[in-house]
Design a protein around this motif. Structure first.
Motif, PDB file in Angstrom:
ATOM      1  N   LEU A  20       0.834  -1.202   0.000  1.00  0.00           N
ATOM      2  CA  LEU A  20       0.000   0.000   0.000  1.00  0.00           C
ATOM      3  C   LEU A  20       0.874   1.259   0.000  1.00  0.00           C
ATOM      4  N   HIS A  21       1.911   1.233   0.806  1.00  0.00           N
ATOM      5  CA  HIS A  21       2.826   2.366   0.887  1.00  0.00           C
ATOM      6  C   HIS A  21       3.499   2.604  -0.459  1.00  0.00           C
ATOM      7  N   ASP A  22       3.962   1.542  -1.087  1.00  0.00           N
ATOM      8  CA  ASP A  22       4.657   1.659  -2.373  1.00  0.00           C
ATOM      9  C   ASP A  22       3.737   2.150  -3.489  1.00  0.00           C
ATOM     10  N   MET A  23       2.462   1.839  -3.392  1.00  0.00           N
ATOM     11  CA  MET A  23       1.506   2.261  -4.415  1.00  0.00           C
ATOM     12  C   MET A  23       1.498   3.785  -4.555  1.00  0.00           C
ATOM     13  N   ARG A  24       1.639   4.482  -3.438  1.00  0.00           N
ATOM     14  CA  ARG A  24       1.623   5.943  -3.459  1.00  0.00           C
ATOM     15  C   ARG A  24       2.731   6.500  -4.344  1.00  0.00           C
ATOM     16  N   PHE A  25       3.911   5.892  -4.245  1.00  0.00           N
ATOM     17  CA  PHE A  25       5.067   6.402  -4.978  1.00  0.00           C
ATOM     18  C   PHE A  25       5.073   5.997  -6.444  1.00  0.00           C
ATOM     19  N   GLN A  26       4.240   5.044  -6.783  1.00  0.00           N
ATOM     20  CA  GLN A  26       4.131   4.611  -8.174  1.00  0.00           C
ATOM     21  C   GLN A  26       2.882   5.196  -8.833  1.00  0.00           C
ATOM     22  N   GLU A  27       2.248   6.129  -8.127  1.00  0.00           N
ATOM     23  CA  GLU A  27       1.037   6.777  -8.619  1.00  0.00           C
ATOM     24  C   GLU A  27      -0.067   5.776  -8.968  1.00  0.00           C
ATOM     25  N   ILE A  28      -0.128   4.744  -8.173  1.00  0.00           N
ATOM     26  CA  ILE A  28      -1.212   3.763  -8.246  1.00  0.00           C
ATOM     27  C   ILE A  28      -2.055   3.993  -7.002  1.00  0.00           C
ATOM     28  N   PHE A  29      -3.332   4.194  -7.193  1.00  0.00           N
ATOM     29  CA  PHE A  29      -4.178   4.533  -6.063  1.00  0.00           C
ATOM     30  C   PHE A  29      -4.986   3.328  -5.614  1.00  0.00           C
ATOM     31  N   PRO A  30      -4.866   2.971  -4.344  1.00  0.00           N
ATOM     32  CA  PRO A  30      -5.633   1.822  -3.840  1.00  0.00           C
ATOM     33  C   PRO A  30      -7.110   2.139  -3.768  1.00  0.00           C
ATOM     34  N   ASP A  31      -7.914   1.096  -3.788  1.00  0.00           N
ATOM     35  CA  ASP A  31      -9.340   1.250  -3.563  1.00  0.00           C
ATOM     36  C   ASP A  31      -9.673   0.612  -2.217  1.00  0.00           C
ATOM     37  N   MET A  32     -10.932   0.583  -1.863  1.00  0.00           N
ATOM     38  CA  MET A  32     -11.303   0.029  -0.560  1.00  0.00           C
ATOM     39  C   MET A  32     -11.052  -1.469  -0.486  1.00  0.00           C
ATOM     40  N   PHE A  33     -11.038  -2.155  -1.615  1.00  0.00           N
ATOM     41  CA  PHE A  33     -10.695  -3.579  -1.591  1.00  0.00           C
ATOM     42  C   PHE A  33      -9.267  -3.751  -1.090  1.00  0.00           C
ATOM     43  N   SER A  34      -8.349  -2.936  -1.580  1.00  0.00           N
ATOM     44  CA  SER A  34      -6.953  -2.995  -1.140  1.00  0.00           C
ATOM     45  C   SER A  34      -6.832  -2.667   0.346  1.00  0.00           C
ATOM     46  N   ILE A  35      -7.485  -1.586   0.750  1.00  0.00           N
ATOM     47  CA  ILE A  35      -7.428  -1.157   2.157  1.00  0.00           C
ATOM     48  C   ILE A  35      -8.017  -2.233   3.063  1.00  0.00           C
ATOM     49  N   ASN A  36      -9.177  -2.757   2.690  1.00  0.00           N
ATOM     50  CA  ASN A  36      -9.826  -3.768   3.523  1.00  0.00           C
ATOM     51  C   ASN A  36      -9.016  -5.057   3.592  1.00  0.00           C
TER      52      ASN A  36
END
Length: 115
Positions: A20-36
């Motif tokens: 999840l942390h790495d997604m931010r730096f790759q400009e990939i945005f998580p959705d609630m499925f990822s968060i959950n």
């Protein structure tokens, strides 16, 4: 999403949070499925602090916590005996009036009676 879900299923909570942390730096945005999935991973590993931190960061992803998110973070606190944290979440929960949050209500009642 698939990688984070796999981490959750393999009890790799640290890796799910790192993804999840790495997604931010790759400009990939998580959705609630990822968060959950990451929240469930924290719950399964009894990592209540990490679950709370992630839950509090949901808005940073421009998302809104859903019923599963509330349920996972409340369950994590409940299962780890963190009644003060759970009660603080309940105060926040009570500020919301959206019907989508009815599912965690049973957990709220359980926490209130135990805390």
């Amino acid at each position: 999403n698939s990688a984070i879900s796999c981490c959750e299923k393999c009890s790799r909570w640290c890796e799910s949070l790192a993804l999840l942390h790495d997604m931010r730096f790759q400009e990939i945005f998580p959705d609630m499925f990822s968060i959950n999935s990451a929240l469930l991973s924290c719950r399964n590993a009894h990592r209540w602090r990490e679950a709370l931190d992630l839950f509090r960061c949901v808005k940073e992803f421009s998302l809104q916590a859903d019923a599963l998110s509330w349920d996972f973070v409340l369950a994590t606190c409940e299962e780890c005996g963190q009644w003060m944290q759970a009660n603080a979440l309940l105060l926040k929960f009570q500020e919301l009036s959206d019907l989508q949050f009815l599912r965690p209500f049973d957990r709220c009642v359980s926490i209130e009676t135990q805390g």
